[in-house]
Design an enzyme around this catalytic site. Structure first.
Site, short mmCIF file in Angstrom:
data_model
loop_
_atom_site.label_atom_id
_atom_site.label_comp_id
_atom_site.label_asym_id
_atom_site.label_seq_id
_atom_site.Cartn_x
_atom_site.Cartn_y
_atom_site.Cartn_z
N LYS A 1 0.85 -1.19 0.00
CA LYS A 1 0.00 0.00 0.00
C LYS A 1 0.89 1.24 0.00
O LYS A 1 1.88 1.30 0.75
CB LYS A 1 -0.91 0.00 1.23
N ASP B 1 -0.05 -0.45 -4.46
CA ASP B 1 -1.47 -0.10 -4.59
C ASP B 1 -1.72 1.24 -3.92
O ASP B 1 -1.56 1.38 -2.70
CB ASP B 1 -2.32 -1.19 -3.92
N ASN C 1 -4.63 2.95 -4.14
CA ASN C 1 -6.06 3.15 -3.84
C ASN C 1 -6.57 4.52 -4.29
O ASN C 1 -7.32 5.20 -3.58
CB ASN C 1 -6.34 2.94 -2.33
N GLU D 1 -0.97 -0.18 -9.03
CA GLU D 1 -2.41 -0.38 -8.97
C GLU D 1 -3.13 0.90 -8.57
O GLU D 1 -2.77 1.55 -7.60
CB GLU D 1 -2.68 -1.50 -7.95
N ASP E 1 -8.16 -1.35 -10.22
CA ASP E 1 -8.94 -2.11 -9.24
C ASP E 1 -10.30 -1.43 -9.09
O ASP E 1 -11.29 -1.81 -9.73
CB ASP E 1 -8.16 -2.18 -7.92
N LYS F 1 -11.87 -8.56 -8.61
CA LYS F 1 -12.53 -8.91 -7.36
C LYS F 1 -13.97 -9.28 -7.71
O LYS F 1 -14.74 -8.42 -8.15
CB LYS F 1 -12.50 -7.73 -6.37
MG MG Z 1 -6.50 -2.25 -4.74
#
Ligand code: MG
Length: 368
Positions: free
Chosen positions: A163, A189, A191, A213, A238, A262
């Protein structure tokens, strides 16, 4: 299959290792389970929405409300006992893919248990074992990040997903690369926390990541396309990939070079199979992401992770997230997790982990 009742359970659980992301610290989850009771069999599914609407607009309270007031009545008006025929009846409800995915999966799970067929076989998955990837949180001290990485690798992780957040992303990634060497598969990632003009993104590009990501806002497909042209590191999406159509648009724009799949985010396991297949057709590497699931949700994700087109290890953290867990979390052996072969998802919650009062909503045919 004749569904006689649907129960919604809400179980507060604490993570063994809190996860800090660009959106904040997650140290507990109100795990929501859907329990379908039919004459022929029972089915279970985990609803993976988070407590706050920071990953996606959907969150735990909203998901339960949508299930009870909007999805279940529509499912009951249609072929409630047939997950494959449910879609057109639920399509009138816009958004809320996690609630929808959980309802569909719980019904599908009961159907597959009745048919004595595993979810992975039904999806057409061929792998018997899949490699485990780990997700590492944000740390204030680089030494703590390296220690967490070592612990995950020692337990068999074959890929580390880190992250990151703006302002202090490149340095920890460089340290991790220097620590693990060129052979470590590293992803980052964000986010959706960066902006396109941030020069730190170019520093991150030097680290040799498998992919970066969701660097930008989920709605900013043109920004991701511009970044994909600017960076050598492949851009993975994502949060942006909420459906098969969203994947098509993102790939057509050049915004998606790797896809994080996902199943709950794309509205279910049937849609997930379609997204996987389309990624293979488009030549877009795809891998399965996680939502801090218990053993119940992990088992269902494993079935998708076993599909033949998966390019990278799935988010099936070898450390597990809960202790005790609601069900066997399927620990990797030599870095590989066995894909469940029992009927349905092959996971039911351990009743000793379900304290009194966890049923927060229910539906029966008399409600209709
Ligand atoms: Mg993600």
């Amino acid at each position: 299959m004749r569904v006689e009742a649907v129960e919604i359970l809400r179980i507060p659980m604490r993570l063994t290792t809190p996860l800090r992301t660009a959106a904040g610290l997650v140290s507990e989850r109100d795990v929501v389970l859907i329990h379908v009771l039919a004459q022929e069999a029972e089915g279970w599914a985990e609803l993976v929405a988070q407590a706050e609407p920071t990953y996606s607009p959907e969150f735990t309270d909203s998901a339960i409300t949508v299930l009870l007031n909007h999805l279940l009545p529509r499912a009951a008006a249609g072929p409630m006992g047939d997950a494959l025929a449910l879609g057109p009846h639920l399509d009138a409800v816009r958004g809320h893919p996690m609630a929808r995915a959980a309802l569909e999966l719980a019904i599908l799970d009961a159907q597959l248990r009745h048919a004595d067929r595993s979810l992975s076989a039904w999806l057409g998955a061929t792998a018997t074992h899949v490699p485990a990837g780990a997700a590492l949180g944000l740390h204030e001290r680089v030494e703590d990040l390296l220690a967490e990485a070592d612990a995950a690798m020692a337990l068999g992780a074959s890929r580390l997903r880190v992250k990151i957040a703006p302002g202090a992303a490149a340095e920890p990634l460089r340290a991790l690369r220097a620590h693990g060497g060129p052979q470590w598969l590293l992803q980052a990632d964000a986010n959706g926390s960066f902006t396109l003009d941030d020069p730190e993104l170019d520093e991150i590009d030097e680290v040799g990541l498998v992919c970066l990501e969701q660097p930008l806002d989920p709605n900013d497909l043109l920004g991701h396309a511009a970044l994909a042209r600017r960076l050598v590191t492949p851009i993975c999406l994502d949060e942006s990939l909420t459906s098969l159509g969203a994947l098509e648009a993102a790939v057509a724009l050049g915004a998606c070079e790797v896809a994080c799949l996902k199943p709950a985010r794309v509205g279910g396991w049937i849609n997930a199979r379609a997204v996987h297949d389309r990624c293979v057709e488009l030549g877009v590497p795809v891998w399965v992401g996680g939502m801090l699931e218990t053993g119940i949700g992990r088992a269902a994700n494993l079935a998708v992770a076993a599909l033949a087109g998966m390019a990278f290890p799935a988010d099936l953290d070898p450390r597990g997230r809960f202790d005790p867990d609601l069900a066997d979390r399927r620990t990797p052996v030599n870095g590989l997790i066995a894909v469940p072969t029992g009927p349905g998802t092959d996971a039911v919650p351990d009743s000793s982990q379900l304290p009194p009062g966890v049923v927060v909503g229910s539906w029966t045919p008399s409600d209709h």
